[in-house]
Write an enzyme that holds these catalytic residues in place. Structure first.
Site, mmCIF file in Angstrom:
data_model
loop_
_atom_site.group_PDB
_atom_site.id
_atom_site.type_symbol
_atom_site.label_atom_id
_atom_site.label_comp_id
_atom_site.label_asym_id
_atom_site.label_seq_id
_atom_site.Cartn_x
_atom_site.Cartn_y
_atom_site.Cartn_z
ATOM 1 N N GLN A 172 -7.830 10.048 -30.503
ATOM 2 C CA GLN A 172 -7.327 8.671 -30.496
ATOM 3 C C GLN A 172 -8.319 7.680 -31.067
ATOM 4 O O GLN A 172 -7.981 6.516 -31.325
ATOM 5 C CB GLN A 172 -6.967 8.249 -29.070
ATOM 6 C CG GLN A 172 -8.166 8.119 -28.146
ATOM 7 C CD GLN A 172 -7.786 7.882 -26.703
ATOM 8 O OE1 GLN A 172 -7.409 8.807 -26.013
ATOM 9 N NE2 GLN A 172 -7.887 6.636 -26.255
ATOM 10 N N CYS B 296 -4.353 6.571 -25.191
ATOM 11 C CA CYS B 296 -4.428 7.865 -24.509
ATOM 12 C C CYS B 296 -3.078 8.279 -23.934
ATOM 13 O O CYS B 296 -2.694 9.458 -24.020
ATOM 14 C CB CYS B 296 -5.476 7.821 -23.408
ATOM 15 S SG CYS B 296 -5.225 6.493 -22.190
ATOM 16 N N HIS C 226 -6.921 6.355 -17.576
ATOM 17 C CA HIS C 226 -6.832 7.260 -18.719
ATOM 18 C C HIS C 226 -5.768 8.317 -18.468
ATOM 19 O O HIS C 226 -5.576 8.765 -17.325
ATOM 20 C CB HIS C 226 -8.191 7.942 -18.925
ATOM 21 C CG HIS C 226 -8.319 8.731 -20.197
ATOM 22 N ND1 HIS C 226 -7.967 8.235 -21.425
ATOM 23 C CD2 HIS C 226 -8.771 9.998 -20.426
ATOM 24 C CE1 HIS C 226 -8.213 9.146 -22.362
ATOM 25 N NE2 HIS C 226 -8.686 10.226 -21.766
ATOM 26 N N ASN D 177 -8.013 16.697 -23.573
ATOM 27 C CA ASN D 177 -8.289 15.277 -23.810
ATOM 28 C C ASN D 177 -7.875 14.917 -25.235
ATOM 29 O O ASN D 177 -7.452 15.784 -26.006
ATOM 30 C CB ASN D 177 -9.776 14.994 -23.569
ATOM 31 C CG ASN D 177 -10.038 13.539 -23.219
ATOM 32 O OD1 ASN D 177 -9.170 12.685 -23.326
ATOM 33 N ND2 ASN D 177 -11.253 13.253 -22.799
#
Length: 445
Positions: free
Chosen positions: A61, A67, A361, A383
């Site tokens: 990102q 996110c 997040h 992630n």
């Protein structure tokens, strides 16, 4: 006792013990976290899992707060990769980013119109003006975008400088929207009718659309889908709309997915449905809604979905007790109490009530390790910060960390009992806009 800091008090507070001096030398030379890092944690939290899903290459990102969007699109591309036997595939985050910004602008301006009789200096209007445009979002907000606009492959609307580093664009949009709010409220104060204000709002949206087109490019209405699978088979379908592409190649019924939260505060009883006032993006879209449950229920549902072969979107407070080096999320990753000689004793509810923690997040569970009794002891986390952090972009989360800093998981309702689904579908309790459960996943890399 004096209410001031006196010379006598300073003398009593002076740190003279040897342990304090040793700690001071270490921290002044290396920094607080580096000095407190617990090397033992990484030996136990290794990247091996009894339940592990296979995903494409890690996404990035970059310097944007998308996110929540990356995490959701990572769960969608998982379906495409599996269905079409692909090595890798990525959906356009920039495409949904464009429409999220446009819809948020409209949502904000409509909120201003809904609060014209509120004082400008009051808490509600001040809250609306505090962040009229940011990158953050929630699962239900993503669903509203997909329901309305569909999705496209990344090549159909690739990244731009403004999507990968969105600060300058967001700043310009924020300035314009605050000015728009001022103009609307001033016009109302001068006697403008609602129809006149609605016409002004449409002109304002035209300016927002222009800014977005300049920064991100204009989204495609149709595109040609072309991809090659692992066996060299070429797949082509021309003239697809974004909605048709989603329906055919992703195919998840988003109405089947439910947000479960764990907020153990006194004001939020478990087994109740909650929503948040003035939280959303698509004005006519689905309401942000959560079912508050005990933490064990979140774990059970997430494990069931992964065992069935599907990843899990989740929201957490990633900045607490985590390290980029090795991608470790564990409550003992830093020995701050031992280093500083002070106690950090708030529990999860107290951290929420006093602003010490909230969801920041969103990521994706792609696996879990179950011990010989079938209980989780570590979780595999995909992630969206590129391959550098963690192990090629993957983090490992301890089960203790899950207990303390996990706030939300999204699962298909088929993994929940009928009773829990009914609780979710009950009339939600409306939380104030500034409630911690109204926080948006917005952390940048």
């Amino acid at each position: 006792m004096s209410e001031n800091i006196t010379k006598e008090l300073l003398e009593r507070l002076s740190c003279k013990d040897p342990d304090c001096q040793v700690a001071r030398n270490a921290v002044m030379e290396n920094g607080l976290k580096a000095s407190a890092k617990n090397g033992e944690v990484q030996r136990t939290l290794h990247h091996s899992f009894s339940v592990k899903l296979k995903q494409g290459a890690i996404t990035n990102q970059k310097q944007s707060g998308r996110c929540w969007m990356f995490a959701a699109l990572n769960t969608f591309r998982f379906e495409i990769i599996k269905k079409l036997n692909l090595e890798n595939f990525e959906l356009s985050q920039s495409y949904l980013f464009f429409y999220d910004k446009l819809e948020k602008a409209n949502f904000f301006l409509e909120s201003i119109l809904d609060t014209l009789d509120e004082p400008t200096g009051g808490r509600l209007v001040a809250w609306l003006l505090s962040a009229p445009m940011n990158d953050g979002g929630q699962w239900d907000m993503l669903c509203s975008l997909v329901d309305k606009y569909g999705v496209v492959p990344k090549y159909a609307m690739p990244e731009s400088k403004a999507s990968s580093a969105s600060g300058e664009m967001c700043s310009a949009l924020t300035t314009k929207l605050r000015e728009d709010a001022c103009r609307l409220r001033s016009a109302y104060g001068n006697g403008a009718k609602r129809e006149e204000l609605a016409a002004q709002k449409e002109e304002m949206l035209g300016e927002i659309y222009r800014i977005l087109c300049i920064c991100l490019g204009e989204p495609p209405k149709t595109f040609d889908f072309e991809v090659e699978d692992k066996d060299g088979k070429f797949i082509r379908e021309c003239g697809l709309t974004p909605k048709a592409f989603y329906e055919k190649y992703v195919g998840l019924n988003l109405n089947d997915y439910i947000s479960l939260i764990n907020a153990p505060t006194a004001d939020k009883p478990y087994h109740r449905s909650y929503s948040v006032k003035f939280l959303g993006n698509v004005k006519e879209g689905r309401q942000v809604r959560y079912l508050n449950l005990e933490i064990g229920e979140l774990k059970k549902a997430a494990i069931a979905q992964m065992k069935d072969g599907a990843p899990v979107w989740f929201g957490c407070d990633v900045g607490k007790c985590s390290t980029r080096d090795g991608g470790v999320m564990d409550t003992n990753v830093y020995k701050l109490e031992e280093l500083l000689g002070v106690k950090f004793g708030m529990d999860k509810a107290e951290r929420l009530d006093y602003g010490e923690s909230l969801m920041t997040h969103a990521m994706v569970f792609q696996g879990v390790n179950l011990d010989e009794d079938g209980k989780p002891n570590r979780w595999r986390v995909e992630n969206s910060w590129g391959e550098e952090p963690g192990e090629k972009g993957y983090y490992v989360m301890s089960d203790d960390w899950f207990d303390e800093y996990m706030y939300q998981v999204v699962v298909n309702k088929k993994y929940l009992s009928e009773e829990l689904v009914k609780e979710y579908e009950s009339e939600p309790i409306l939380l104030e806009p500034w409630d911690p459960m109204g926080s948006l996943a917005v952390v940048r890399d």
